[in-house]
Design an enzyme around this catalytic site. Structure first.
Site, PDB file in Angstrom:
ATOM      1  N   ASP A 183      27.423  24.071  25.882  1.00  0.00           N
ATOM      2  CA  ASP A 183      27.138  23.922  24.460  1.00  0.00           C
ATOM      3  C   ASP A 183      27.006  22.448  24.137  1.00  0.00           C
ATOM      4  O   ASP A 183      27.516  21.589  24.841  1.00  0.00           O
ATOM      5  CB  ASP A 183      28.245  24.548  23.620  1.00  0.00           C
ATOM      6  CG  ASP A 183      27.810  24.696  22.168  1.00  0.00           C
ATOM      7  OD1 ASP A 183      26.589  24.800  21.924  1.00  0.00           O
ATOM      8  OD2 ASP A 183      28.669  24.697  21.277  1.00  0.00           O
ATOM      9  N   GLU A 267      22.303  28.191  24.788  1.00  0.00           N
ATOM     10  CA  GLU A 267      21.590  28.662  23.603  1.00  0.00           C
ATOM     11  C   GLU A 267      20.234  27.970  23.581  1.00  0.00           C
ATOM     12  O   GLU A 267      20.147  26.777  23.891  1.00  0.00           O
ATOM     13  CB  GLU A 267      22.367  28.293  22.333  1.00  0.00           C
ATOM     14  CG  GLU A 267      23.558  29.184  22.094  1.00  0.00           C
ATOM     15  CD  GLU A 267      24.334  28.799  20.836  1.00  0.00           C
ATOM     16  OE1 GLU A 267      24.823  29.707  20.168  1.00  0.00           O
ATOM     17  OE2 GLU A 267      24.458  27.609  20.536  1.00  0.00           O
ATOM     18  N   CYS A 320      36.589  33.617  18.185  1.00  0.00           N
ATOM     19  CA  CYS A 320      37.680  33.359  19.122  1.00  0.00           C
ATOM     20  C   CYS A 320      37.300  33.980  20.457  1.00  0.00           C
ATOM     21  O   CYS A 320      36.986  35.166  20.523  1.00  0.00           O
ATOM     22  CB  CYS A 320      38.979  33.975  18.607  1.00  0.00           C
ATOM     23  SG  CYS A 320      40.268  34.090  19.862  1.00  0.00           S
ATOM     24  N   CYS A 323      40.048  37.010  21.401  1.00  0.00           N
ATOM     25  CA  CYS A 323      40.120  38.328  20.754  1.00  0.00           C
ATOM     26  C   CYS A 323      38.860  38.674  19.964  1.00  0.00           C
ATOM     27  O   CYS A 323      38.792  39.728  19.354  1.00  0.00           O
ATOM     28  CB  CYS A 323      41.346  38.390  19.842  1.00  0.00           C
ATOM     29  SG  CYS A 323      41.175  37.411  18.343  1.00  0.00           S
ATOM     30  N   CYS A 339      43.441  30.480  16.262  1.00  0.00           N
ATOM     31  CA  CYS A 339      42.898  31.775  15.855  1.00  0.00           C
ATOM     32  C   CYS A 339      43.932  32.493  15.003  1.00  0.00           C
ATOM     33  O   CYS A 339      45.055  32.705  15.431  1.00  0.00           O
ATOM     34  CB  CYS A 339      42.549  32.616  17.079  1.00  0.00           C
ATOM     35  SG  CYS A 339      42.071  34.288  16.638  1.00  0.00           S
ATOM     36  N   CYS A 342      44.995  36.015  16.873  1.00  0.00           N
ATOM     37  CA  CYS A 342      45.795  36.096  18.100  1.00  0.00           C
ATOM     38  C   CYS A 342      46.620  34.847  18.382  1.00  0.00           C
ATOM     39  O   CYS A 342      47.408  34.817  19.317  1.00  0.00           O
ATOM     40  CB  CYS A 342      44.907  36.429  19.303  1.00  0.00           C
ATOM     41  SG  CYS A 342      43.860  35.044  19.814  1.00  0.00           S
ATOM     42  N   ASP A 349      34.717  22.859  21.132  1.00  0.00           N
ATOM     43  CA  ASP A 349      33.533  22.844  21.995  1.00  0.00           C
ATOM     44  C   ASP A 349      33.679  23.760  23.208  1.00  0.00           C
ATOM     45  O   ASP A 349      32.752  24.476  23.582  1.00  0.00           O
ATOM     46  CB  ASP A 349      33.230  21.416  22.460  1.00  0.00           C
ATOM     47  CG  ASP A 349      32.852  20.508  21.291  1.00  0.00           C
ATOM     48  OD1 ASP A 349      32.488  21.054  20.228  1.00  0.00           O
ATOM     49  OD2 ASP A 349      32.920  19.283  21.445  1.00  0.00           O
TER      50      ASP A 349
HETATM   51 ZN   LIG Z   1      41.825  35.243  18.707  1.00  0.00          ZN
END
Ligand SMILES: [Zn+2]
Length: 390
Positions: A183, A267, A320, A323, A339, A342, A349
């Site tokens: 990325d 991408e 995330c 999860c 997150c 979780c 990055d």
């Molecule tokens: Zn998570």
């Protein structure tokens, strides 16, 4: 093994005589290109599409009208019409903007097809020239290479380059087990899903200082003066240096990534361009994301690697990796986040790069084909796609 056309670029140092002939050739090529563009544009406005052959058939008459065109080899003139034709093709197929007129102040180029050059395995001589080019061979051409065409360029810093196109057998690299997602990093140039960040932007900071200094000096000189022209050349040289260093850096990086990994997920530029954010847009152009993708693309093909391009936008930064929870917003200044679902702490990055790897893999069946795979990544909902992806 696969056959592929590969360009080898070298710097060369023309004699005064060669400089004169090249200047003349560049001028004639530019003239023919601009003439062709004018004719084709006029026809196009009238609803007529002209082809390369239509224009090439007019060349003899053009030469009668402008006899100085005959002072240079006719091959580069035909090649300029071919370049123009390619420009129109790219425009019609929506890959590029409408072709524009060539200017004397910009970099100049001329292409010689095989019938206008002599290659004896060690020296290269162009049509209408007696002496071979004095080329700095910083790396050898492949053995038994037969140049199919040669393009001469002179950049704005007055440096001469020759790009030699040869057909070459490419051997795939031994298969490796690694896979990686890449990325565009915020704090680094490129973030890898392995957690590594490559390319410190400060690497170019010195160059940029030098450029700013050269620009300030240029602004102070009197318009039209000799010193102003000197200062302009100085700016061009700094630009050229920055470009060279960047290109060199990108080549080292793309070669390393292709050598180390069997599968590479990224991408596409189209996806990156959806990002309506000035900071990120600048980062994209600074890093040369499109150039890096281009290099990864052809090197993957050469060496039997699989490049997976994710074509559809999805929230790679805001998801995330653990999860799959998607957070609402993540402004650019946030480098690390927790997150809420979780509790995992993410480096922004690295998390994005991991998601890109996972998305690429899940969206395509991976083999070692070496062909770029178009991943049909999960389609973003209109609301998601409308948001600034930051
Ligand atoms: Zn998570």
């Amino acid at each position: 093994m696969s056959k592929t056309k590969r360009a080898y670029k070298y710097r060369f140092y023309p004699t005064d005589e060669q400089k004169r002939l090249l200047a003349q050739t560049f001028g004639c090529c530019r003239f023919v290109y601009n003439w062709g563009l004018h004719i084709r544009s006029t026809a196009y406005k009238g609803g007529v599409k002209l082809s390369y052959n239509d224009l090439a058939a007019l060349l003899p008459d053009l030469k009668k009208q402008y006899p100085w065109l005959a002072d240079v080899s006719s091959v580069p003139l035909q090649q300029s019409l071919r370049h123009l034709d390619k420009g129109f093709k790219n425009f019609f197929e929506r890959r590029a903007k409408y072709p524009t007129f060539k200017k004397k102040q910009h970099a100049q180029s001329a292409t010689y097809a095989a019938n206008a050059l002599k290659w004896n395995g060690a020296t290269l001589t162009l049509a209408k020239m007696e002496a071979p080019l004095n080329i700095h061979w910083h790396r050898p051409l492949p053995k038994n290479a037969q140049p199919s065409s040669v393009t001469i360029t002179k950049d704005c810093a007055n440096r001469y380059f020759v790009s030699i196109l040869v057909e070459e057998d490419m051997k795939p690299l031994p298969v490796v087990n690694n896979m990686v997602g890449l990325d565009l990093g915020i704090k680094s140039m490129v973030a890898l899903s392995t957690g590594e960040s490559v390319g410190n932007p400060r690497y170019f900071a010195k160059d940029e200082k030098r450029l700013a200094k050269a620009q300030r000096r240029h602004a102070k000189k009197k318009k039209g003066s000799k010193n102003r022209n000197k200062a302009r050349l100085k700016i061009a040289r700094v630009h050229a240096r920055i470009q060279d260093r960047r290109r060199d850096y990108q080549h080292k990086l793309s070669t390393r990534i292709v050598h180390e990994n069997q599968v590479i997920c990224i991408e596409s530029l189209a996806v990156k361009n959806m990002v309506k954010n000035h900071k990120l847009a600048k980062a994209i152009s600074d890093v040369g994301w499109s150039e890096l993708i281009r290099q990864l693309e052809y090197k993957s093909k050469w060496y039997g690697r699989t490049l997976i391009k994710i074509d559809r936008w999805y929230p790679s930064s805001k998801t995330c990796h653990g999860c799959k929870h998607v957070v609402d917003a993540l402004t650019l200044d946030i480098r690390e986040w927790v997150c809420p679902a979780c509790g995992v702490v993410h480096d922004r990055d690295t998390n994005a790069a991991r998601n890109i790897l996972a998305e690429g893999l899940s969206a395509s069946a991976c083999g070692g084909s070496g062909r770029p795979v178009r991943a049909k990544a999960r389609q973003a909902t209109p609301i998601e796609a409308g948001n600034a992806h930051s």
